[in-house]
Motif scaffolding. Sequence first.
Motif, PDB file in Angstrom:
ATOM      1  N   ASP A 183      55.909  56.876 102.561  1.00  0.00           N
ATOM      2  CA  ASP A 183      56.631  55.608 102.471  1.00  0.00           C
ATOM      3  C   ASP A 183      56.590  55.094 101.030  1.00  0.00           C
ATOM      4  OD1 ASP A 183      57.635  53.021 102.652  1.00  0.00           O
ATOM      5  OD2 ASP A 183      56.595  52.586 104.532  1.00  0.00           O
ATOM      6  N   PRO A 184      57.732  54.934 100.364  1.00  0.00           N
ATOM      7  CA  PRO A 184      57.727  54.471  98.972  1.00  0.00           C
ATOM      8  C   PRO A 184      57.256  53.029  98.802  1.00  0.00           C
ATOM      9  CG  PRO A 184      59.816  55.546  99.529  1.00  0.00           C
ATOM     10  CD  PRO A 184      59.085  55.288 100.810  1.00  0.00           C
ATOM     11  N   THR A 185      57.221  52.248  99.904  1.00  0.00           N
ATOM     12  CA  THR A 185      56.872  50.828  99.807  1.00  0.00           C
ATOM     13  C   THR A 185      55.435  50.523 100.193  1.00  0.00           C
ATOM     14  OG1 THR A 185      57.468  50.235 102.103  1.00  0.00           O
ATOM     15  CG2 THR A 185      59.251  50.292 100.460  1.00  0.00           C
ATOM     16  N   THR A 186      54.770  51.443 100.863  1.00  0.00           N
ATOM     17  CA  THR A 186      53.469  51.134 101.460  1.00  0.00           C
ATOM     18  C   THR A 186      52.537  52.335 101.373  1.00  0.00           C
ATOM     19  OG1 THR A 186      54.590  49.671 103.034  1.00  0.00           O
ATOM     20  CG2 THR A 186      52.318  50.273 103.533  1.00  0.00           C
ATOM     21  N   LEU A 212      55.452  52.972  93.188  1.00  0.00           N
ATOM     22  CA  LEU A 212      55.646  52.120  94.360  1.00  0.00           C
ATOM     23  C   LEU A 212      56.961  51.354  94.217  1.00  0.00           C
ATOM     24  CD1 LEU A 212      53.966  51.263  96.959  1.00  0.00           C
ATOM     25  CD2 LEU A 212      53.420  49.179  95.685  1.00  0.00           C
ATOM     26  N   LEU A 213      57.720  51.270  95.298  1.00  0.00           N
ATOM     27  CA  LEU A 213      59.040  50.630  95.257  1.00  0.00           C
ATOM     28  C   LEU A 213      59.120  49.486  96.248  1.00  0.00           C
ATOM     29  CD1 LEU A 213      61.339  53.794  95.203  1.00  0.00           C
ATOM     30  CD2 LEU A 213      60.736  52.337  93.249  1.00  0.00           C
ATOM     31  N   LEU A 214      59.870  48.470  95.883  1.00  0.00           N
ATOM     32  CA  LEU A 214      60.267  47.456  96.847  1.00  0.00           C
ATOM     33  C   LEU A 214      61.286  48.051  97.806  1.00  0.00           C
ATOM     34  CD1 LEU A 214      60.744  44.593  94.276  1.00  0.00           C
ATOM     35  CD2 LEU A 214      59.132  44.477  96.192  1.00  0.00           C
ATOM     36  N   PRO A 215      61.371  47.554  99.022  1.00  0.00           N
ATOM     37  CA  PRO A 215      62.476  47.991  99.893  1.00  0.00           C
ATOM     38  C   PRO A 215      63.796  47.552  99.273  1.00  0.00           C
ATOM     39  CG  PRO A 215      61.354  46.098 100.834  1.00  0.00           C
ATOM     40  CD  PRO A 215      60.530  46.511  99.656  1.00  0.00           C
ATOM     41  N   PRO A 216      64.898  48.149  99.685  1.00  0.00           N
ATOM     42  CA  PRO A 216      66.198  47.700  99.165  1.00  0.00           C
ATOM     43  C   PRO A 216      66.366  46.202  99.369  1.00  0.00           C
ATOM     44  CG  PRO A 216      66.452  49.722 100.425  1.00  0.00           C
ATOM     45  CD  PRO A 216      65.038  49.272 100.629  1.00  0.00           C
ATOM     46  N   SER A 217      66.777  45.507  98.351  1.00  0.00           N
ATOM     47  CA  SER A 217      66.935  44.059  98.447  1.00  0.00           C
ATOM     48  C   SER A 217      68.153  43.720  99.306  1.00  0.00           C
ATOM     49  CB  SER A 217      67.114  43.455  97.059  1.00  0.00           C
ATOM     50  OG  SER A 217      68.361  43.842  96.515  1.00  0.00           O
ATOM     51  N   PRO A 218      68.180  42.527  99.880  1.00  0.00           N
ATOM     52  CA  PRO A 218      69.371  42.114 100.627  1.00  0.00           C
ATOM     53  C   PRO A 218      70.641  42.190  99.782  1.00  0.00           C
ATOM     54  CG  PRO A 218      67.558  40.634 101.106  1.00  0.00           C
ATOM     55  CD  PRO A 218      67.087  41.534  99.997  1.00  0.00           C
TER      56      PRO A 218
END
Length: 317
Positions: A35-38, A171-177
């Motif tokens: 998981d790139p976010t966690t 580490l990445l944030l999920p795609p933004s809205p």
Amino acid sequence: MTTEPPSGTTTAWTEIDAPRSLRKTLGLYRTGFGDPTTRVSDGAFLRATYTPDGPATLRLTWSDDPASVDEAGIQADAWGPGAEWMLTGIDRLTGTTDRPVMFVDAHPAVERSLRLSRLARIGASGDAYHQLLPTIIAQRITAGEAIRQWQHLCRALGEPAPGPIDLVEGLLLPPSPASLHRRPAWWFHPLGIETKRARPLTEVARHADKLWGWTETGSDVLAEKLALLPGIGPWTIGSVLGPVCGDPDAVPVGDFHFPNSIAWALADEPRADDDRMLELLEPYRGQRGRVLWAVVTTAGKAPSYGPRKRILPMAKW
């Protein structure tokens, strides 16, 4: 504390004391090992996400696991505009107030599964947006496909997580809205995500600001509001109410495997539909989600059948 069951059920439950495993509890927020976010390890949890105040990264470390709440030795750090929001939600996220339960006159398989899974708690992230994205992707496909598509989506649209580079590198944030809600369905096709799943992704992004208020009002309101969004059905709603709101009664209806697993464990029936699953879980109303996940993760699978992988010719990978 013994709790009387809701009206119409017959089985009361008792909250019991047991050590809490932070790794098992927080591991539910990771979508696959890559998981790139966690990230979750034996002594640390790292998660990048969006909050009502903006992006944030939360890092939790602990010295003992499993351990009682007071003896785990949790240390917390957070970065980004939403850091304070993340820090104030740590107790909720880690299931500090949740307790494992024991039922009076439970089925032996339920009793065993709850005993084997009692180290995990039901946390409440309060973050419906992040939880909904990989859950929508997982609709109607295998777990392996869902994990890969989530990774590809995050790598295509996710921005670097805030925080010290030595801790958050990669580490990445999920795609933004903003990055999702106006994208045409065809853009998702090379990822293997067809229009039926692309549309709810963009709809959730379009309503992202409202999700915080819906979540704060509780799982019933959140479920009611989510059901109004195109492409968000009972399976998706039942899958997110537990980890987002800490709802121990949430049951995903429409899963390919869950009815068979419950029927096999509780009635020696290799096949079942949703109605049969809910019938078998009814004595545990109020804690049906906890019972479901305990049985599914500890009691073994029903005899398998059918294809293991769906072929998606549109996928680029």
